[in-house]
Design an enzyme around this catalytic site. Structure first.
Site, PDB file in Angstrom:
ATOM      1  N   LYS A  36      32.641  26.254  35.110  1.00 18.64           N
ATOM      2  CA  LYS A  36      31.513  26.995  35.791  1.00 18.64           C
ATOM      3  C   LYS A  36      31.898  28.494  36.143  1.00 18.64           C
ATOM      4  CE  LYS A  36      32.704  25.183  40.363  1.00 18.64           C
ATOM      5  NZ  LYS A  36      32.019  24.426  41.507  1.00 18.64           N
ATOM      6  N   TYR A 268      37.522  55.634  55.073  1.00 19.35           N
ATOM      7  CA  TYR A 268      36.410  55.590  56.009  1.00 19.35           C
ATOM      8  C   TYR A 268      36.598  55.353  57.319  1.00 19.35           C
ATOM      9  CZ  TYR A 268      33.684  56.440  51.642  1.00 19.35           C
ATOM     10  OH  TYR A 268      33.321  56.732  50.027  1.00 19.35           O
TER      11      TYR A 268
END
Length: 405
Positions: A36, A268
């Site tokens: 899957k 950041y």
């Protein structure tokens, strides 16, 4: 000279060996390989043929569309594909004509699947796994509705439109008491179905952990996902403990190196500042590629066999590593996780450090990360690999010219 910049390496020989080991350990019970989510993002069109080479003949895709696509492409034509997450507008005709087994949970689904088989003609049938809800409350018929559900399935079987390929459920893996209770519900459902005239070719409710640890719950088939990829999900259990090997390695190459002074803030928000003069290495992987922002100040990467911490915010496209006074150059290989052969974290360790699980880590690797396959049976071109990136040119001072900021 060319070199890759970032890539996910999949060891197909290890994958086949894992499956071979699992087949031997589960015998005589069948092993279904879970592929899957595009085989946990590793590439189902590559993984399925390798699993076939290892002896697998059943595959689980969760939703039917990937099974339809592989059938149409001739991938695994000799195998059985099983899907169980069905939409309100399911293509029942495709499931019939492409011989895809479906886990059905309601009378409406059962009737629609049977109608498609009836319309397709006498040489077609709906390959049905009746699904019983044993406690997860996702797919599955509630126990109170089970007798009527089974009775109608038996009628449709006798009509010749339905083939009862399986009875199917899940365990929650919450606790031994909860899973035992679920197994009792499943056993009672099977007994009731047999009393109503139903017989099933495959009865299955266990996936990787339950299948390994509870032989009494294996029934006729066990669905193996994580174990096949070398990622045991049982707490405190490693791949080596189960004789398995992680198949996935995530790596990149250093694209910029900078020497900074004590007090320098990076990335950041300056969530990290250098406590001393140090060297920073820029790695071109970020959260767009599946590197969790939780990795900062938690996870370590390996360069030249030594581990170094990720520092500062993980950005969309890159992160920084504090390598101290070690000599690191543009183009050096950086390992985030792998089998651990070179001192790198395993995917299980990486998952623990980022508050995740190995399956999520694997599935989150982004599409722009080329998949590189090792040990592929029959050789051939890697369908997921992109053209190798040119090795970054080194600017004066040991930095990569044109590196993105």
């Amino acid at each position: 000279m060319t070199a890759w910049m970032r890539r996910a390496t999949i060891d197909l020989a290890a994958y086949r060996a894992n499956l071979t080991s699992l087949i031997e350990r589960m015998a005589p019970v069948e092993v279904l390989a879970i592929v899957k989510a595009d085989a946990y993002s590793l590439g189902a069109e590559v993984i399925v043929p390798e699993a076939l080479a290892a002896g697998i003949r059943w595959f689980g895709t969760v939703e039917p569309q990937p099974a339809y696509e592989m059938r149409r492409a001739g991938v695994g034509d000799e195998a059985s594909f099983f899907a169980w997450q069905l939409g309100p507008d399911e293509d029942w005709d495709a499931a019939v004509r492409l011989r895809v087994d479906l886990g059905v949970s309601t009378l409406e689904q059962l009737e629609a699947f049977a109608a498609a088989a009836r319309a397709a003609g006498p040489d077609h049938e709906a390959l049905v796994h009746l699904t019983i809800d044993t406690g997860l409350h996702r797919e599955g018929c509630l126990p109170a509705d089970w007798p009527a559900f089974v009775a109608r399935a038996v009628e449709l079987r006798d009509e010749g439109t339905v083939r009862l390929r399986g009875a199917f459920s899940h365990v929650s893996e919450t606790s031994e008491a909860d899973d035992h209770a679920a197994s009792l519900v499943f056993r009672k459902a099977l007994e009731d179905a047999e009393a109503l005239g139903a017989t099933f070719e495959k009865r299955h409710m266990s996936s990787s952990s339950a299948g390994m640890e509870h032989p009494e719950r294996r029934f006729d088939m066990v669905r193996m996902g994580s174990n096949g990829y070398g990622n045991p999900v049982t707490e405190g259990v490693t791949a080596a403990d189960r004789g398995l090997r992680p198949v996935l390695t995530l790596g990149a190459r250093v694209v910029r190196v900078k020497r900074v002074t004590a007090g320098t803030g990076v990335s950041y928000d300056y969530t990290w500042r250098a406590e001393r003069d140090t060297t920073l290495a820029l790695v071109p992987l970020g959260y767009a590629d599946g590197v969790s922002r939780r990795a900062q100040q938690r996870a370590q990467v390996t360069i030249h066999g030594r581990r170094h911490p990720i520092v500062g915010r993980v950005a969309m496209d890159q992160f920084l590593v504090d390598v101290g006074d070690d000599v690191v150059e543009v183009g050096d290989e950086v390992l985030l996780f792998g089998p651990g052969d070179d001192g790198e974290l395993t995917i299980g360790e990486w998952a623990d450090l980022t508050d995740s699980i190995p399956e999520e880590v694997s599935c989150r690797i982004g599409a722009r990360v080329p998949r590189h396959y090792l040990g592929r049976t029959g050789g051939g071109v890697d369908p997921r690999a992109t053209a190798p990136a040119t090795a970054p040119a080194t600017a004066p001072g040991g930095t990569a010219a044109g590196a993105s900021s």
